[in-house]
Write a protein that holds these residues in place. Structure first.
Motif, PDB file in Angstrom:
ATOM      1  N   GLY A 183      24.414  13.396  51.467  1.00 18.25           N
ATOM      2  CA  GLY A 183      25.837  13.288  51.739  1.00 18.25           C
ATOM      3  C   GLY A 183      26.584  14.426  51.085  1.00 18.25           C
ATOM      4  O   GLY A 183      26.003  15.361  50.549  1.00 18.25           O
ATOM      5  N   LYS A 184      27.896  14.337  51.100  1.00 20.08           N
ATOM      6  CA  LYS A 184      28.720  15.425  50.614  1.00 20.08           C
ATOM      7  C   LYS A 184      29.388  15.119  49.285  1.00 20.08           C
ATOM      8  O   LYS A 184      30.312  15.828  48.879  1.00 20.08           O
ATOM      9  CB  LYS A 184      29.778  15.759  51.666  1.00 20.08           C
ATOM     10  CG  LYS A 184      29.188  16.281  52.975  1.00 20.08           C
ATOM     11  CD  LYS A 184      30.278  16.650  53.957  1.00 20.08           C
ATOM     12  CE  LYS A 184      29.676  17.192  55.246  1.00 20.08           C
ATOM     13  NZ  LYS A 184      30.730  17.570  56.230  1.00 20.08           N
TER      14      LYS A 184
ATOM     15  N   LEU B 141      31.792  11.366  42.805  1.00 18.98           N
ATOM     16  CA  LEU B 141      31.312  12.441  41.923  1.00 18.98           C
ATOM     17  C   LEU B 141      29.997  12.012  41.287  1.00 18.98           C
ATOM     18  O   LEU B 141      29.838  10.861  40.878  1.00 18.98           O
ATOM     19  CB  LEU B 141      32.337  12.741  40.829  1.00 18.98           C
ATOM     20  CG  LEU B 141      32.059  13.967  39.959  1.00 18.98           C
ATOM     21  CD1 LEU B 141      32.278  15.250  40.774  1.00 18.98           C
ATOM     22  CD2 LEU B 141      32.959  13.993  38.727  1.00 18.98           C
ATOM     23  N   PHE B 142      29.047  12.957  41.212  1.00 22.91           N
ATOM     24  CA  PHE B 142      27.799  12.743  40.492  1.00 22.91           C
ATOM     25  C   PHE B 142      27.695  13.773  39.373  1.00 22.91           C
ATOM     26  O   PHE B 142      28.083  14.935  39.553  1.00 22.91           O
ATOM     27  CB  PHE B 142      26.589  12.849  41.426  1.00 22.91           C
ATOM     28  CG  PHE B 142      26.486  11.731  42.411  1.00 22.91           C
ATOM     29  CD1 PHE B 142      25.959  10.499  42.038  1.00 22.91           C
ATOM     30  CD2 PHE B 142      26.939  11.898  43.711  1.00 22.91           C
ATOM     31  CE1 PHE B 142      25.883   9.456  42.945  1.00 22.91           C
ATOM     32  CE2 PHE B 142      26.861  10.864  44.632  1.00 22.91           C
ATOM     33  CZ  PHE B 142      26.336   9.637  44.243  1.00 22.91           C
TER      34      PHE B 142
ATOM     35  N   LEU C 170      19.208  22.249  41.270  1.00 21.12           N
ATOM     36  CA  LEU C 170      19.718  21.033  41.896  1.00 21.12           C
ATOM     37  C   LEU C 170      20.760  21.335  42.976  1.00 21.12           C
ATOM     38  O   LEU C 170      21.180  20.423  43.697  1.00 21.12           O
ATOM     39  CB  LEU C 170      20.328  20.115  40.832  1.00 21.12           C
ATOM     40  CG  LEU C 170      19.358  19.544  39.790  1.00 21.12           C
ATOM     41  CD1 LEU C 170      20.120  18.724  38.765  1.00 21.12           C
ATOM     42  CD2 LEU C 170      18.292  18.693  40.466  1.00 21.12           C
ATOM     43  N   LYS C 171      21.175  22.596  43.041  1.00 26.93           N
ATOM     44  CA  LYS C 171      22.132  23.053  44.067  1.00 26.93           C
ATOM     45  C   LYS C 171      23.429  22.236  44.039  1.00 26.93           C
ATOM     46  O   LYS C 171      23.942  21.792  45.083  1.00 26.93           O
ATOM     47  CB  LYS C 171      21.496  23.004  45.465  1.00 26.93           C
ATOM     48  CG  LYS C 171      20.221  23.835  45.569  1.00 26.93           C
ATOM     49  CD  LYS C 171      19.691  23.855  46.985  1.00 26.93           C
ATOM     50  CE  LYS C 171      18.353  24.573  47.060  1.00 26.93           C
ATOM     51  NZ  LYS C 171      18.396  25.954  46.533  1.00 26.93           N
ATOM     52  N   GLY C 172      23.934  22.043  42.827  1.00 28.98           N
ATOM     53  CA  GLY C 172      25.199  21.336  42.670  1.00 28.98           C
ATOM     54  C   GLY C 172      26.385  22.220  43.008  1.00 28.98           C
ATOM     55  O   GLY C 172      26.240  23.387  43.392  1.00 28.98           O
ATOM     56  N   ASP C 173      27.562  21.649  42.848  1.00 27.51           N
ATOM     57  CA  ASP C 173      28.788  22.356  43.226  1.00 27.51           C
ATOM     58  C   ASP C 173      29.398  23.148  42.074  1.00 27.51           C
ATOM     59  O   ASP C 173      30.054  24.166  42.300  1.00 27.51           O
ATOM     60  CB  ASP C 173      29.819  21.346  43.742  1.00 27.51           C
ATOM     61  CG  ASP C 173      29.316  20.622  44.977  1.00 27.51           C
ATOM     62  OD1 ASP C 173      29.480  21.160  46.081  1.00 27.51           O
ATOM     63  OD2 ASP C 173      28.746  19.532  44.828  1.00 27.51           O
TER      64      ASP C 173
END
Length: 334
Positions: free
Chosen positions: A31-32, A69-70, A93-96
């Motif tokens: 998901g986003k 939010l994670f 982890l290709k987080g934001d």
């Protein structure tokens, strides 16, 4: 809200923040939902103690862990050589966003990625340590907050001399690898120049890690220091309770970088409110998640420096604090 009083309330979840407490977490659900990595130089217990204002800031902005939010937390346990690998894990982890506490963590994160936005909280000298091009125009993928301000060291030494009669010999407790070489050289020069101007004999005493702090105090006593000043360092800040306990045992008046030392029983502090700087980091998260680029977000400097005095500690040391100093203190603990 003081971090010592922070209660787990993020989104009403009784165990917030679950994912941020774990050192190893699986990748975020599909998901986003945005993911923010937290890179901390100290151990898990230290991270839990200082991140309260950041979590509160996220909560105030409407973020709920596990819903919109994670978080992924990595702790280096004051082993700076672990930071690059931990930063690489978060990048994988290709987080934001990556939120890095202190200059060493921010440098490791920047070396690991030039594309993921990095919010560096409580940096020392972001320009000198080559994290940003300038405070007003960071110019890359790093922005955040800095705790340094003009005249901090001279002000601290002057205050220490004002409340310790006959102060002639002062020790500076220094973590020599707290920041980059450029910043560390400037920190040492500032304290040496300030001591010379005030007519004090200065001895710089180093502690490379928590295990060296007790020995540093033994050296202060052997060298007959009249008082000491703690120089800026994430590690020394993380060990503030141990430092205050050793100062009390040796009956040494101390000047500290942040109020947390004084809350724990230290004599006096003068510096930026670190809670405010961490709370500001949450606003950076919000702005970046809404589309603003780090290069467009100026590095924020403290707008206010606070002086905190512990009168109970002063009395225990046989010191009488001048009324004029008490009147300008931001907080007096009695």
């Amino acid at each position: 809200m003081r971090r010592r009083d922070f209660m787990v309330l993020f989104g009403g979840a009784a165990t917030w923040p679950l994912s941020a407490r774990a050192q190893q977490q699986p990748n975020r659900p599909t998901g986003k939902t945005p993911q923010v990595g937290l890179l901390m130089p100290g151990p898990a217990a230290h991270s839990a103690a200082i991140l309260g204002p950041f979590y509160q800031g996220l909560h105030d902005l409407g973020y709920i862990e596990g819903q919109n939010l994670f978080l992924e937390l990595r702790n280096a346990d004051w082993k700076s050589d672990r930071l690059p690998a931990l930063a690489a894990e978060l990048v994988g982890l290709k987080g934001d966003i990556i939120v890095a506490w202190s200059t060493p963590a921010a440098r490791a994160a920047k070396q690991a990625t030039n594309s993921i936005p990095i919010i560096a909280a409580v940096m020392a000298d972001p320009v000198g340590d080559e994290l940003v091009a300038s405070l007003a125009r960071p110019g890359g993928n790093v922005t955040g907050t800095t705790f340094l301000g003009p005249e901090l060291v001279p002000k601290r030494l002057q205050l220490l001399r004002d409340i310790v009669p006959g102060l002639a010999r002062v020790a500076a407790l220094l973590h020599p690898h707290a920041y980059g070489e450029h910043t560390m050289a400037n920190i040492v020069k500032d304290v040496e120049d300030s001591a010379r101007t005030l007519g004090m004999q200065l001895q710089v005493i180093t502690a490379d890690g928590p295990e060296d702090i007790a020995g540093a105090f033994s050296t202060m006593i052997k060298e007959h220091a009249d008082a000491f000043i703690v120089m800026p360092s994430p590690m020394l800040f993380g060990e503030h309770r141990r430092i205050v306990e050793l100062a009390a045992k040796d009956r040494l008046p101390g000047m500290y970088q942040a109020r947390e030392f004084v809350d724990a029983g230290g004599l006096i502090s003068y510096g930026a409110n670190l809670d405010d700087l961490f709370r500001q980091a949450a606003s950076y998260v919000d702005k970046i998640l809404k589309g603003t680029k780090p290069a467009e977000l100026p590095v924020e400097r403290p707008t206010k420096f606070e002086m905190v005095i512990n009168l109970k500690t002063a009395r225990g040391l046989g010191l009488t604090i001048n009324r004029d100093i008490l009147l300008v203190a931001d907080d007096v603990i009695d």
